[in-house]
Design a protein around this motif. Sequence first.
Motif, short mmCIF file in Angstrom:
data_model
loop_
_atom_site.label_atom_id
_atom_site.label_comp_id
_atom_site.label_asym_id
_atom_site.label_seq_id
_atom_site.Cartn_x
_atom_site.Cartn_y
_atom_site.Cartn_z
N GLN A 8 50.70 20.77 45.08
CA GLN A 8 51.31 21.59 44.04
C GLN A 8 50.23 22.37 43.28
N PRO A 9 50.55 23.59 42.83
CA PRO A 9 49.59 24.36 42.04
C PRO A 9 49.38 23.69 40.69
N SER A 10 48.19 23.84 40.13
CA SER A 10 47.92 23.26 38.82
C SER A 10 47.55 24.32 37.80
N GLY A 60 53.73 19.34 39.08
CA GLY A 60 54.36 20.08 40.16
C GLY A 60 55.69 20.68 39.74
N ASP A 61 56.55 20.91 40.72
CA ASP A 61 57.84 21.54 40.48
C ASP A 61 58.66 20.72 39.48
N PRO A 69 56.58 26.48 40.31
CA PRO A 69 55.63 27.27 41.09
C PRO A 69 56.18 28.68 41.30
N THR A 70 55.32 29.66 41.16
CA THR A 70 55.68 31.05 41.41
C THR A 70 54.48 31.74 42.03
N THR A 71 54.74 32.76 42.81
CA THR A 71 53.66 33.48 43.48
C THR A 71 53.37 34.78 42.74
N THR A 95 49.68 30.99 44.17
CA THR A 95 50.80 30.23 43.60
C THR A 95 50.31 29.55 42.33
N VAL A 96 51.02 29.80 41.24
CA VAL A 96 50.69 29.24 39.93
C VAL A 96 51.96 28.67 39.30
N LEU A 97 51.79 27.93 38.21
CA LEU A 97 52.94 27.39 37.48
C LEU A 97 53.30 28.33 36.34
#
Length: 139
Positions: A2-4, A19-20, A120-122, A129-131
């Motif tokens: 997951q992105p942080s 994460g999500d 998460p979104t791009t 990918t970031v939060l």
Amino acid sequence: MQPSKLLKPELYSAGSGDGDGATARLKGGRCRCGYVFFPMQTYGCERCGSHGDPLTPYELSTNGTLLAEATVHLHADKNRPAPFTIVKVALDDGPVIRTLLADDSARVAPGQRVTGRLVPTTQSESGETVLDHRFSAAS
């Protein structure tokens, strides 16, 4: 994995979970007169006019009531994928904010309870990918 990395760390921080669906805390402010606002700033209180030191950081909950929603089907920026839903939320802590709905296919209506979370979104520019902070219907 997951992105942080947070998309806008100046506006929110990560709470418990990861994460999500991770929880978020909004970086707001509070004046010595009791007025609560978002985002944090030191230019001046909208209620009493104080500025500088009387305005201190205040962590806001992301629970609130949906006031309005609107779905954007065509955006002027061709790099911005549509549709997406913008929501106006009255936070339990006081401020009213506008942001995005986490799940554009979810049915929401004014008066409904909502809660903020990190999803998460791009990023369209970099593809990274970031939060980002979004709202969804409270369970």
